[in-house]
Design an enzyme around this catalytic site. Sequence first.
Site, short mmCIF file in Angstrom:
data_model
loop_
_atom_site.label_atom_id
_atom_site.label_comp_id
_atom_site.label_asym_id
_atom_site.label_seq_id
_atom_site.Cartn_x
_atom_site.Cartn_y
_atom_site.Cartn_z
N ASP A 81 31.45 42.22 56.82
CA ASP A 81 31.85 40.82 57.07
C ASP A 81 33.10 40.46 56.26
O ASP A 81 33.70 39.41 56.49
CB ASP A 81 30.71 39.86 56.74
CG ASP A 81 30.11 40.10 55.37
OD1 ASP A 81 29.63 41.24 55.14
OD2 ASP A 81 30.14 39.19 54.53
N ASN A 82 33.48 41.32 55.34
CA ASN A 82 34.69 41.06 54.56
C ASN A 82 35.83 41.97 54.97
O ASN A 82 36.75 42.22 54.18
CB ASN A 82 34.40 41.20 53.07
CG ASN A 82 33.46 40.12 52.57
OD1 ASN A 82 33.38 39.04 53.16
ND2 ASN A 82 32.73 40.40 51.52
P1 AMP Z 1 30.75 36.43 50.47
O1 AMP Z 1 29.99 37.19 49.42
O2 AMP Z 1 31.62 35.35 49.90
O3 AMP Z 1 31.45 37.31 51.42
O4 AMP Z 1 29.63 35.63 51.30
C1 AMP Z 1 28.64 36.26 52.04
C2 AMP Z 1 27.89 35.23 52.85
O5 AMP Z 1 27.20 34.30 52.00
C3 AMP Z 1 28.74 34.39 53.79
O6 AMP Z 1 28.00 34.14 54.94
C4 AMP Z 1 28.96 33.13 52.98
O7 AMP Z 1 29.27 32.03 53.81
C5 AMP Z 1 27.62 32.97 52.30
N1 AMP Z 1 27.71 32.20 51.06
C6 AMP Z 1 28.28 32.59 49.89
N2 AMP Z 1 28.16 31.62 48.96
C7 AMP Z 1 27.50 30.59 49.54
C8 AMP Z 1 27.07 29.29 49.12
N3 AMP Z 1 27.29 28.84 47.88
N4 AMP Z 1 26.43 28.51 50.02
C9 AMP Z 1 26.21 28.95 51.27
N5 AMP Z 1 26.57 30.15 51.73
C10 AMP Z 1 27.21 30.96 50.90
MG MG Z 2 32.71 36.97 52.89
#
Ligand code: AMP
Ligand code: MG
Length: 481
Positions: A253-254
Amino acid sequence: MSSKNKIGWNFDNSYSNLPKSFVYEISPVPVKQPELVILNYDLANKMGLDFSNINNKELAKIFSGNSLPKGAKSIAQAYAGHQFGHFTMLGDGRAVLLGEHISKNNQRLDIQFKGSGQTPFSRNGDGRAALSPMLREYLISEAMYSLNIPTTRSLAVVKTGEKVIREKPLKGAILTRVASSHIRVGTFQFISTRENLNELNTLVNYTIKRHYPDISKSKNKAFDLLSKLIDKQIELVVNWMRVGFVHGVMNTDNMAISGETIDYGPCAFMDSFNLGTCFSSIDHMGRYAYGNQPAVAKWNLARFAECLLTLINPRKDDALKMATELIDKFDKIYEEKWFSMMKNKLGLIGDDKEDNVLIFKLLEIMKKQELDYTNTFLFLMEQEIDSKKNYQNEKFDNWKVKWQKRLTKDSNKLMQQNNPIVIPRNHIVESVLKSAESNDLKPFNDLLQALKNPYTNQKILNKYRSPAQKTHEKYQTFCGT
Ligand code: AMP
Ligand code: MG
């Protein structure tokens, strides 16, 4: 649909017109007391946006989402992803896409808020973000841009005037991210789990139109899209390897289909050269370590290929064979590109059968002697560094003699184009973020300024050139903050 106003917003929101399953219409959740922290006037100017006549109070409203620009149609995007190898349904849990701004040079750019409140994809999260990680993304993404590495960019950060609760209460903030799109490998994974061929075709066509129009007439678009992404991701990872960048959370997803670096969470830059360099607090196995990045990119591309199989060839076995053959080319292409990048870093022009030995021997010495990756190349370029004594030993000298024999007239010029003088060093990034947390933005802005011309030797770079003193404490970075 498009709209213009005195700022120059020019929205045309094609993604929100995709089938309902792709998006969820939702507004940013208003915040209590928005306050502008930083606005990227250079980027705004490039995008054809003029904020010069807007006061800070108004800017804070705009970049917090308390007042949406005309023409915006905010949505959360659906996606899935393999996180550390495990498949999960995700989606924008703390982000909304305002839409696509068409810039003055006709580029279609996603404008996204990160930290803008809960969405149906928030799971147990609060939908918010803290100030320091948002400023960190701002700083490092802008540094990557100046290093000539494909990346999303950062337009603004505002404080929300609200606290976010992590291990302790922190200042809340919202980042405005600009990207050539937010379509991810995970977007394809999400659509592919729905087993709806129309939707999959829609996504493939949309992606090609937006990012790879040269294959829009191709006979096998899905196959060619896979091939394009393989090239793009190799180019990206080779660039990361060039400057010692460790992304830290290369979940599917990244990984953006545009080939831009996206999602600056636990990323950091390597100091002393070691393929095992890994900073992320949760990556115990080193899955996303510096030296593993090409293998992970390939693994992610295989997941991407799986989404496309039915379109590549309706006969399952044939599709699998075609996709596998393509993915199997990754290693060779990567090796060639990586080798050529390393030759550039060492100023090796033309071919010599000993080049391979020269490169690997240097890496071996760097690893054994724990030499700073960035500064080793600066030392070879005869740039001022403060740890010259690290290079005064027989092994290094012997290597250097062989290397020098291989140099030509333009070697130094080539090295200058490929070896940054300054990178955002971890201890310095932490220190400027700490000051920013206590409302002193000067160190942050000074560093940001220094990182704008990372290949040009200037006096202002001097205080950013040294690695941290070696301590027993390992530098750690964190996700999802
Ligand atoms: P990331 O680790 O930033 O790539 O995020 C992975 C997933 O977790 C994505 O779907 C983000 O939207 C979700 N996510 C990360 N932090 C939060 C948060 N504080 N509240 C809601 N969703 C989050
Ligand atoms: Mg992400």
